[in-house]
Motif scaffolding. Structure first.
Motif, PDB file in Angstrom:
ATOM      1  N   SER A 282      -3.004  15.884  -9.570  1.00  0.00           N
ATOM      2  CA  SER A 282      -2.996  14.432  -9.414  1.00  0.00           C
ATOM      3  C   SER A 282      -1.582  13.951  -9.123  1.00  0.00           C
ATOM      4  O   SER A 282      -0.605  14.684  -9.320  1.00  0.00           O
ATOM      5  CB  SER A 282      -3.536  13.760 -10.682  1.00  0.00           C
ATOM      6  OG  SER A 282      -2.690  14.053 -11.792  1.00  0.00           O
ATOM      7  N   GLY A 283      -1.449  12.731  -8.656  1.00  0.00           N
ATOM      8  CA  GLY A 283      -0.133  12.200  -8.355  1.00  0.00           C
ATOM      9  C   GLY A 283      -0.189  11.078  -7.355  1.00  0.00           C
ATOM     10  O   GLY A 283      -1.140  10.289  -7.339  1.00  0.00           O
ATOM     11  N   TRP A 284       0.817  10.984  -6.476  1.00  0.00           N
ATOM     12  CA  TRP A 284       0.914   9.915  -5.489  1.00  0.00           C
ATOM     13  C   TRP A 284       1.336  10.465  -4.136  1.00  0.00           C
ATOM     14  O   TRP A 284       1.953  11.537  -4.046  1.00  0.00           O
ATOM     15  CB  TRP A 284       1.961   8.872  -5.910  1.00  0.00           C
ATOM     16  CG  TRP A 284       1.601   8.062  -7.105  1.00  0.00           C
ATOM     17  CD1 TRP A 284       0.908   6.899  -7.141  1.00  0.00           C
ATOM     18  CD2 TRP A 284       1.940   8.345  -8.464  1.00  0.00           C
ATOM     19  NE1 TRP A 284       0.783   6.437  -8.430  1.00  0.00           N
ATOM     20  CE2 TRP A 284       1.408   7.297  -9.263  1.00  0.00           C
ATOM     21  CE3 TRP A 284       2.636   9.385  -9.098  1.00  0.00           C
ATOM     22  CZ2 TRP A 284       1.549   7.261 -10.654  1.00  0.00           C
ATOM     23  CZ3 TRP A 284       2.778   9.356 -10.470  1.00  0.00           C
ATOM     24  CH2 TRP A 284       2.234   8.296 -11.241  1.00  0.00           C
ATOM     25  N   THR A 285       0.978   9.716  -3.101  1.00  0.00           N
ATOM     26  CA  THR A 285       1.526   9.969  -1.768  1.00  0.00           C
ATOM     27  C   THR A 285       2.412   8.785  -1.404  1.00  0.00           C
ATOM     28  O   THR A 285       2.211   7.665  -1.885  1.00  0.00           O
ATOM     29  CB  THR A 285       0.416  10.118  -0.718  1.00  0.00           C
ATOM     30  OG1 THR A 285      -0.325   8.880  -0.630  1.00  0.00           O
ATOM     31  CG2 THR A 285      -0.529  11.265  -1.064  1.00  0.00           C
ATOM     32  N   TYR A 286       3.411   9.043  -0.549  1.00  0.00           N
ATOM     33  CA  TYR A 286       4.338   7.984  -0.137  1.00  0.00           C
ATOM     34  C   TYR A 286       4.708   8.245   1.315  1.00  0.00           C
ATOM     35  O   TYR A 286       5.741   8.839   1.621  1.00  0.00           O
ATOM     36  CB  TYR A 286       5.569   8.005  -1.048  1.00  0.00           C
ATOM     37  CG  TYR A 286       6.483   6.802  -0.880  1.00  0.00           C
ATOM     38  CD1 TYR A 286       5.969   5.512  -0.814  1.00  0.00           C
ATOM     39  CD2 TYR A 286       7.864   6.973  -0.813  1.00  0.00           C
ATOM     40  CE1 TYR A 286       6.806   4.422  -0.678  1.00  0.00           C
ATOM     41  CE2 TYR A 286       8.715   5.889  -0.678  1.00  0.00           C
ATOM     42  CZ  TYR A 286       8.179   4.616  -0.604  1.00  0.00           C
ATOM     43  OH  TYR A 286       9.006   3.526  -0.466  1.00  0.00           O
ATOM     44  N   ARG A 287       3.805   7.804   2.204  1.00  0.00           N
ATOM     45  CA  ARG A 287       3.925   8.110   3.625  1.00  0.00           C
ATOM     46  C   ARG A 287       4.145   6.828   4.427  1.00  0.00           C
ATOM     47  O   ARG A 287       3.732   5.742   4.023  1.00  0.00           O
ATOM     48  CB  ARG A 287       2.670   8.821   4.140  1.00  0.00           C
ATOM     49  CG  ARG A 287       2.393  10.160   3.460  1.00  0.00           C
ATOM     50  CD  ARG A 287       1.260  10.904   4.168  1.00  0.00           C
ATOM     51  NE  ARG A 287       1.049  12.215   3.595  1.00  0.00           N
ATOM     52  CZ  ARG A 287       0.142  12.507   2.686  1.00  0.00           C
ATOM     53  NH1 ARG A 287      -0.658  11.553   2.239  1.00  0.00           N
ATOM     54  NH2 ARG A 287       0.002  13.731   2.209  1.00  0.00           N
ATOM     55  N   ALA A 288       4.783   6.976   5.568  1.00  0.00           N
ATOM     56  CA  ALA A 288       5.009   5.844   6.457  1.00  0.00           C
ATOM     57  C   ALA A 288       3.688   5.389   7.062  1.00  0.00           C
ATOM     58  O   ALA A 288       2.815   6.198   7.367  1.00  0.00           O
ATOM     59  CB  ALA A 288       5.989   6.226   7.564  1.00  0.00           C
ATOM     60  N   GLN A 289       3.524   4.104   7.204  1.00  0.00           N
ATOM     61  CA  GLN A 289       2.318   3.539   7.791  1.00  0.00           C
ATOM     62  C   GLN A 289       2.720   2.415   8.736  1.00  0.00           C
ATOM     63  O   GLN A 289       3.525   1.556   8.390  1.00  0.00           O
ATOM     64  CB  GLN A 289       1.395   3.002   6.698  1.00  0.00           C
ATOM     65  CG  GLN A 289       0.116   2.388   7.219  1.00  0.00           C
ATOM     66  CD  GLN A 289      -0.818   1.996   6.092  1.00  0.00           C
ATOM     67  OE1 GLN A 289      -1.187   2.801   5.252  1.00  0.00           O
ATOM     68  NE2 GLN A 289      -1.208   0.724   6.057  1.00  0.00           N
ATOM     69  N   THR A 290       2.169   2.452   9.945  1.00  0.00           N
ATOM     70  CA  THR A 290       2.489   1.435  10.948  1.00  0.00           C
ATOM     71  C   THR A 290       1.337   0.451  11.048  1.00  0.00           C
ATOM     72  O   THR A 290       0.179   0.852  11.193  1.00  0.00           O
ATOM     73  CB  THR A 290       2.736   2.073  12.330  1.00  0.00           C
ATOM     74  OG1 THR A 290       3.823   2.998  12.217  1.00  0.00           O
ATOM     75  CG2 THR A 290       3.080   1.008  13.361  1.00  0.00           C
ATOM     76  N   ARG A 291       1.656  -0.814  10.978  1.00  0.00           N
ATOM     77  CA  ARG A 291       0.650  -1.866  11.114  1.00  0.00           C
ATOM     78  C   ARG A 291       0.745  -2.453  12.522  1.00  0.00           C
ATOM     79  O   ARG A 291       1.812  -2.872  12.947  1.00  0.00           O
ATOM     80  CB  ARG A 291       0.875  -2.959  10.074  1.00  0.00           C
ATOM     81  CG  ARG A 291      -0.134  -4.102  10.144  1.00  0.00           C
ATOM     82  CD  ARG A 291       0.105  -5.110   9.054  1.00  0.00           C
ATOM     83  NE  ARG A 291      -0.101  -4.507   7.731  1.00  0.00           N
ATOM     84  CZ  ARG A 291       0.237  -5.090   6.589  1.00  0.00           C
ATOM     85  NH1 ARG A 291       0.821  -6.279   6.619  1.00  0.00           N
ATOM     86  NH2 ARG A 291       0.010  -4.494   5.443  1.00  0.00           N
ATOM     87  N   ALA A 292      -0.372  -2.460  13.229  1.00  0.00           N
ATOM     88  CA  ALA A 292      -0.385  -2.974  14.601  1.00  0.00           C
ATOM     89  C   ALA A 292      -0.021  -4.452  14.622  1.00  0.00           C
ATOM     90  O   ALA A 292      -0.367  -5.210  13.718  1.00  0.00           O
ATOM     91  CB  ALA A 292      -1.753  -2.758  15.234  1.00  0.00           C
TER      92      ALA A 292
END
Length: 316
Positions: A282-292
């Motif tokens: 278990s844990g977290w993800t911390y990824r870049a996300q682009t919003r259109a």
């Protein structure tokens, strides 16, 4: 199971009022009653809040146009494929055909049902076939059969058509098909009749559904009661609300601050990594996300703010 596009159900319990192939006419018909897909929302287990359904049926908001929603588009693409595969010997082996016909209950004229398809049950004959699509990561929500949202939808279809059984077929992740028979549940039917008839009476009278503490209720109320520039006299029971709202707002702010502090601690622990895990996975993800990029249409809405004391107007 009958001629393509035919009624294919016993019309002792319902009448044909339209077909989904004529979208504009179909939407107009849906405005004259509650559809089977509206019932879960009225019962508190659908995609929408009751006030949203009320506002739409009152004509205060336009029906949602979901044609350009990718998930809906793929659902429409998969529907005939799901029906075809459901009928194969590998799955049910039962004849099935698309429907799209909208029926109105004779006993409860406020209730409508547009059937995705009709299938031939070996015991019960022609019965509704409801088609769904599901993301693979949500498969567990169907582990014990259709979720409440779908269960009450098909119970509503059985109420309209008078059938003792219906079928739900669901494509999961685009590569797995599950299906099951859903028997008529008289206790669920009674709940639908009671809640649906009361709700439709509210639609017809223009009375709002009970305040359910949702933003959707406030938006529907504002639509039904546009600002008129007058001053209302408040009931004394509301006098303490100003202090209580200020207290609640301060507590929300405190909790939001605490939430962000905790998030920042986790972010600092992750650093430049894309994710972080404990020993158990278990844990977290911390990824870049682009919003259109997008353009938001202008809108007018009412905002509730606390006023410490009335402002004296000139000449008064």
């Amino acid at each position: 199971v009958g001629a393509p596009g035919g009624a294919a159900v016993n019309l002792d319990h319902c009448t044909i009022v339209g077909t989904s192939t004529d979208r504009e006419a179909w939407l107009a018909i849906r405005g004259t009653g509650l559809g089977a897909s509206d019932i879960p929302s009225i019962l508190g287990c659908g995609f929408h809040e009751p006030a949203e359904v009320w506002a739409q049926k009152r004509g205060l908001v336009e029906p949602e146009n979901l044609d350009d929603v990718e998930r809906i588009r793929w659902g429409n693409v998969m529907e005939p494929i799901t029906i075809l595969e459901y009928a194969q010997p590998y799955y049910s082996g039962r004849p099935a055909e698309r429907s799209g016909i909208c029926y109105r209950s004779i006993a409860h004229p406020w209730l409508l049902a547009t059937l995705d398809a009709i299938t031939l049950h070996p015991v019960h004959g022609r019965i509704p076939l409801e088609v769904k699509g599901l993301d693979a990561f949500r498969a567990e929500t169907w582990q014990d059969g259709p979720p409440d949202r779908v269960y009450y939808q098909v119970q509503s279809q059985m109420l309209v058509t008078g059938t003792p059984c219906a079928v739900v077929a669901c494509t999961i992740g685009g590569n797995r098909l599950v299906w099951c028979d859903v028997k008529r549940d008289e206790s669920a039917i009674a709940r639908i009749i009671l809640a649906g008839s009361r709700f439709w009476a509210l639609v017809q009278s223009g009375a709002m559904p009970e305040n359910d503490a949702t933003p959707e209720w406030a938006r529907a109320f504002a639509l039904a009661n546009p600002e008129n520039g007058t001053t209302a006299t408040l009931d004394e029971s509301l006098r303490g609300y100003a202090d209580e709202l200020a207290r609640v707002k301060a507590e929300i702010k405190r909790l939001e601050t605490e939430e962000q502090r905790m998030k920042n601690d986790v972010i600092a622990a992750i650093g430049a990594a894309s994710e972080a895990r404990f020993d158990d996975g278990s844990g977290w993800t911390y990824r870049a996300q682009t919003r259109a990029e997008h353009v938001v249409k202008a809108s007018t809405f009412r905002v509730l703010r606390t006023s410490a004391k009335p402002t004296k107007r000139k000449g008064v």
